[in-house]
Design a protein around this motif. Structure first.
Motif, PDB file in Angstrom:
ATOM      1  N   VAL A   1       0.866  -1.178   0.000  1.00  9.66           N
ATOM      2  CA  VAL A   1       0.000   0.000   0.000  1.00  9.66           C
ATOM      3  C   VAL A   1       0.903   1.229   0.000  1.00  9.66           C
ATOM      4  O   VAL A   1       1.876   1.296   0.771  1.00  9.66           O
ATOM      5  N   PHE A   2       0.576   2.176  -0.852  1.00 14.30           N
ATOM      6  CA  PHE A   2       1.364   3.400  -0.952  1.00 14.30           C
ATOM      7  C   PHE A   2       0.447   4.616  -0.833  1.00 14.30           C
ATOM      8  O   PHE A   2      -0.746   4.548  -1.139  1.00 14.30           O
ATOM      9  N   LEU A   3       1.025   5.726  -0.390  1.00  9.51           N
ATOM     10  CA  LEU A   3       0.359   7.022  -0.391  1.00  9.51           C
ATOM     11  C   LEU A   3       1.113   7.922  -1.357  1.00  9.51           C
ATOM     12  O   LEU A   3       2.338   8.062  -1.263  1.00  9.51           O
ATOM     13  N   ALA A   4       0.376   8.494  -2.294  1.00  8.23           N
ATOM     14  CA  ALA A   4       0.987   9.328  -3.328  1.00  8.23           C
ATOM     15  C   ALA A   4       0.519  10.765  -3.184  1.00  8.23           C
ATOM     16  O   ALA A   4      -0.670  11.030  -2.996  1.00  8.23           O
ATOM     17  N   SER A   5       1.455  11.688  -3.254  1.00  8.65           N
ATOM     18  CA  SER A   5       1.131  13.117  -3.289  1.00  8.65           C
ATOM     19  C   SER A   5       2.341  13.859  -3.821  1.00  8.65           C
ATOM     20  O   SER A   5       3.430  13.274  -3.963  1.00  8.65           O
ATOM     21  N   SER A   6       2.157  15.137  -4.086  1.00 11.82           N
ATOM     22  CA  SER A   6       3.251  15.911  -4.663  1.00 11.82           C
ATOM     23  C   SER A   6       4.494  15.875  -3.789  1.00 11.82           C
ATOM     24  O   SER A   6       5.601  15.630  -4.278  1.00 11.82           O
ATOM     25  N   VAL A   7       4.363  16.143  -2.497  1.00 13.19           N
ATOM     26  CA  VAL A   7       5.552  16.187  -1.645  1.00 13.19           C
ATOM     27  C   VAL A   7       5.965  14.816  -1.147  1.00 13.19           C
ATOM     28  O   VAL A   7       7.141  14.586  -0.859  1.00 13.19           O
ATOM     29  N   ARG A   8       5.030  13.871  -1.034  1.00 12.87           N
ATOM     30  CA  ARG A   8       5.389  12.513  -0.618  1.00 12.87           C
ATOM     31  C   ARG A   8       6.022  11.722  -1.747  1.00 12.87           C
ATOM     32  O   ARG A   8       6.743  10.768  -1.513  1.00 12.87           O
ATOM     33  N   LYS A   9       5.716  12.079  -2.979  1.00 13.98           N
ATOM     34  CA  LYS A   9       5.985  11.230  -4.135  1.00 13.98           C
ATOM     35  C   LYS A   9       5.257   9.891  -3.900  1.00 13.98           C
ATOM     36  O   LYS A   9       4.045   9.892  -3.726  1.00 13.98           O
ATOM     37  N   ILE A  10       5.992   8.785  -3.840  1.00 16.60           N
ATOM     38  CA  ILE A  10       5.364   7.474  -3.632  1.00 16.60           C
ATOM     39  C   ILE A  10       5.887   6.928  -2.305  1.00 16.60           C
ATOM     40  O   ILE A  10       7.015   6.422  -2.227  1.00 16.60           O
ATOM     41  N   THR A  11       5.106   7.051  -1.248  1.00 14.37           N
ATOM     42  CA  THR A  11       5.537   6.665   0.107  1.00 14.37           C
ATOM     43  C   THR A  11       4.847   5.376   0.529  1.00 14.37           C
ATOM     44  O   THR A  11       3.626   5.249   0.433  1.00 14.37           O
ATOM     45  N   ARG A  12       5.638   4.435   1.012  1.00 17.39           N
ATOM     46  CA  ARG A  12       5.112   3.118   1.386  1.00 17.39           C
ATOM     47  C   ARG A  12       4.453   3.157   2.767  1.00 17.39           C
ATOM     48  O   ARG A  12       4.974   3.782   3.701  1.00 17.39           O
ATOM     49  N   VAL A  13       3.309   2.489   2.908  1.00 19.91           N
ATOM     50  CA  VAL A  13       2.698   2.257   4.214  1.00 19.91           C
ATOM     51  C   VAL A  13       3.286   0.957   4.754  1.00 19.91           C
ATOM     52  O   VAL A  13       3.047  -0.120   4.202  1.00 19.91           O
ATOM     53  N   ARG A  14       4.083   1.062   5.810  1.00 24.81           N
ATOM     54  CA  ARG A  14       4.733  -0.136   6.342  1.00 24.81           C
ATOM     55  C   ARG A  14       3.960  -0.770   7.491  1.00 24.81           C
ATOM     56  O   ARG A  14       4.121  -1.957   7.780  1.00 24.81           O
ATOM     57  N   VAL A  15       3.115   0.045   8.171  1.00 22.18           N
ATOM     58  CA  VAL A  15       2.284  -0.443   9.275  1.00 22.18           C
ATOM     59  C   VAL A  15       0.884   0.118   9.068  1.00 22.18           C
ATOM     60  O   VAL A  15       0.722   1.312   8.803  1.00 22.18           O
ATOM     61  N   LEU A  16      -0.127  -0.738   9.193  1.00 22.76           N
ATOM     62  CA  LEU A  16      -1.509  -0.293   9.060  1.00 22.76           C
ATOM     63  C   LEU A  16      -2.305  -0.767  10.261  1.00 22.76           C
ATOM     64  O   LEU A  16      -2.378  -1.968  10.533  1.00 22.76           O
ATOM     65  N   ASP A  17      -2.856   0.183  11.002  1.00 23.53           N
ATOM     66  CA  ASP A  17      -3.625  -0.133  12.212  1.00 23.53           C
ATOM     67  C   ASP A  17      -2.845  -1.038  13.156  1.00 23.53           C
ATOM     68  O   ASP A  17      -3.370  -1.988  13.737  1.00 23.53           O
ATOM     69  N   GLY A  18      -1.560  -0.744  13.288  1.00 19.90           N
ATOM     70  CA  GLY A  18      -0.701  -1.467  14.216  1.00 19.90           C
ATOM     71  C   GLY A  18      -0.150  -2.777  13.705  1.00 19.90           C
ATOM     72  O   GLY A  18       0.612  -3.447  14.422  1.00 19.90           O
ATOM     73  N   VAL A  19      -0.490  -3.157  12.485  1.00 22.23           N
ATOM     74  CA  VAL A  19      -0.033  -4.435  11.920  1.00 22.23           C
ATOM     75  C   VAL A  19       0.998  -4.163  10.823  1.00 22.23           C
ATOM     76  O   VAL A  19       0.748  -3.377   9.907  1.00 22.23           O
ATOM     77  N   GLU A  20       2.149  -4.833  10.945  1.00 26.23           N
ATOM     78  CA  GLU A  20       3.188  -4.679   9.933  1.00 26.23           C
ATOM     79  C   GLU A  20       2.707  -5.248   8.605  1.00 26.23           C
ATOM     80  O   GLU A  20       2.185  -6.364   8.551  1.00 26.23           O
ATOM     81  N   LEU A  21       2.884  -4.480   7.536  1.00 23.79           N
ATOM     82  CA  LEU A  21       2.589  -4.961   6.194  1.00 23.79           C
ATOM     83  C   LEU A  21       3.852  -5.560   5.585  1.00 23.79           C
ATOM     84  O   LEU A  21       4.966  -5.269   6.011  1.00 23.79           O
ATOM     85  N   ALA A  22       3.650  -6.391   4.590  1.00 25.05           N
ATOM     86  CA  ALA A  22       4.792  -7.041   3.949  1.00 25.05           C
ATOM     87  C   ALA A  22       5.748  -5.994   3.390  1.00 25.05           C
ATOM     88  O   ALA A  22       5.319  -5.055   2.712  1.00 25.05           O
ATOM     89  N   ALA A  23       7.018  -6.158   3.690  1.00 29.50           N
ATOM     90  CA  ALA A  23       8.029  -5.240   3.179  1.00 29.50           C
ATOM     91  C   ALA A  23       8.396  -5.642   1.752  1.00 29.50           C
ATOM     92  O   ALA A  23       8.545  -6.832   1.460  1.00 29.50           O
ATOM     93  N   SER A  24       8.532  -4.669   0.880  1.00 23.97           N
ATOM     94  CA  SER A  24       8.905  -4.949  -0.510  1.00 23.97           C
ATOM     95  C   SER A  24       9.737  -3.795  -1.047  1.00 23.97           C
ATOM     96  O   SER A  24       9.263  -2.976  -1.835  1.00 23.97           O
ATOM     97  N   PRO A  25      10.993  -3.701  -0.612  1.00 24.90           N
ATOM     98  CA  PRO A  25      11.832  -2.589  -1.068  1.00 24.90           C
ATOM     99  C   PRO A  25      12.026  -2.579  -2.585  1.00 24.90           C
ATOM    100  O   PRO A  25      12.140  -1.511  -3.189  1.00 24.90           O
ATOM    101  N   GLU A  26      12.053  -3.762  -3.209  1.00 20.61           N
ATOM    102  CA  GLU A  26      12.220  -3.819  -4.662  1.00 20.61           C
ATOM    103  C   GLU A  26      11.017  -3.192  -5.369  1.00 20.61           C
ATOM    104  O   GLU A  26      11.168  -2.439  -6.336  1.00 20.61           O
ATOM    105  N   LEU A  27       9.811  -3.510  -4.872  1.00 25.19           N
ATOM    106  CA  LEU A  27       8.597  -2.954  -5.459  1.00 25.19           C
ATOM    107  C   LEU A  27       8.551  -1.438  -5.269  1.00 25.19           C
ATOM    108  O   LEU A  27       8.210  -0.690  -6.188  1.00 25.19           O
ATOM    109  N   HIS A  28       8.903  -0.989  -4.064  1.00 28.12           N
ATOM    110  CA  HIS A  28       8.929   0.449  -3.788  1.00 28.12           C
ATOM    111  C   HIS A  28       9.887   1.157  -4.738  1.00 28.12           C
ATOM    112  O   HIS A  28       9.562   2.198  -5.321  1.00 28.12           O
ATOM    113  N   ALA A  29      11.063   0.573  -4.906  1.00 24.26           N
ATOM    114  CA  ALA A  29      12.057   1.170  -5.795  1.00 24.26           C
ATOM    115  C   ALA A  29      11.548   1.193  -7.237  1.00 24.26           C
ATOM    116  O   ALA A  29      11.758   2.172  -7.973  1.00 24.26           O
TER     117      ALA A  29
END
Length: 281
Positions: A242-270
């Motif tokens: 899950v990502f949040l996109a905006s002008s100043v954020r660009k493409i920022t990854r959501v790493r935790v949602l409602d206290g639960v760690e989401l799957a890390a995917s640095p390759e996908l983020h890159a």
């Protein structure tokens, strides 16, 4: 480090008073705004931002913005910015003073990107889901709610951010009464599953994302599938990322949602960041 120019191109001291205390943008949030990312003197998605400014203004029954004047004042602020790299260019357009002559207030303000935003681009953010209190089916019949307009009435959005901070999070993803995803207070939600990117349609009462639009264009050229459709909240947790996109954020990854760690995917983020940046290469 800030640069301020009024719509006529006059450059003013950003530390001096310029707005009347009875300006309806101040008193009632009766106005609209945009924030444009500028990188090395080049504004990103300026056309879509000005299109969106005009749509928001129309929803508030403000006079149609003078597009040529806005383009000129953007150039003025950018030319006055004293450093290379990135800046945020905020465009503000209000109904003007309540007891004035009927003239609107318009200005552009150059600002540095907050260090917290720069860090979040790299490290990701923790987010919480919060109810926004409307059903997307309400949107067509309630234009007075201004759903999908980028207005200055951001008190709810800022309160949501403070509530998230009290929960140990940095970001919010709003949800609708029908248990679907909406958007962040100042961002667009993007979900990834396989080679498909998904986001929510403006018909759900969200702001059409300029950065999300750039990402989707680049992804489509690279062979990805993109979908703009209602998204159940449960899909946030089922997504590959899950990502949040905006002008100043660009493409920022959501790493935790409602206290639960989401799957890390640095390759996908890159990969997504590279796709986004390819729009401006």
């Amino acid at each position: 480090m800030r640069v301020l120019a009024m719509l006529d191109g006059t450059v003013l001291d950003p530390d001096a008073p310029h707005i009347r205390v009875d300006d309806l943008g101040l008193l009632r949030g009766d106005g609209v705004f945009e924030t444009v990312l500028v990188v090395d003197g080049k504004p990103r998605e300026l056309g879509p931002h000005l299109d969106r400014l005009a749509r928001s203004a129309a929803m508030l029954d403000l006079p149609e913005p003078d597009r040529a004047a806005w383009e000129r004042v953007c150039s003025v602020v950018i030319s006055e910015w004293p450093a290379a790299g990135e800046m945020a260019l905020k465009l503000v357009y209000t109904r003007g003073p309540e007891f004035g002559d009927g003239s609107t207030t318009s200005f552009a303000l150059g600002l540095p990107i907050a260090a917290s935003q720069l860090r979040a681009r790299v490290s990701g953010v923790a987010a919480v889901t919060l109810a926004r209190g409307f059903d997307p089916s309400d949107v067509p019949g309630a234009p007075w709610l201004l759903l999908g307009a980028k207005t200055l009435s951001y008190a709810v959005n800022m309160a949501a951010g403070r509530h998230a901070a009290a929960q140990g999070a940095e970001e919010v993803i709003f949800t609708a009464a029908d248990d679907t995803v909406l958007e962040g207070p100042t961002s667009t939600a993007v979900l990834v599953r396989g080679r498909t990117l998904r986001t929510v349609p403006p018909s759900s009462g969200v702001l059409a994302g300029t950065t999300q639009g750039a990402l989707f264009r680049a992804a489509e050229r690279a062979g990805w599938t993109t979908k703009v459709e209602p998204i159940p909240v449960a899909d946030l947790r089922a997504a590959d990322a899950v990502f949040l996109a905006s002008s100043v954020r660009k493409i920022t990854r959501v790493r935790v949602l409602d206290g639960v760690e989401l799957a890390a995917s640095p390759e996908l983020h890159a990969e997504l960041n590279a796709l986004y940046e390819s729009e401006y290469a």
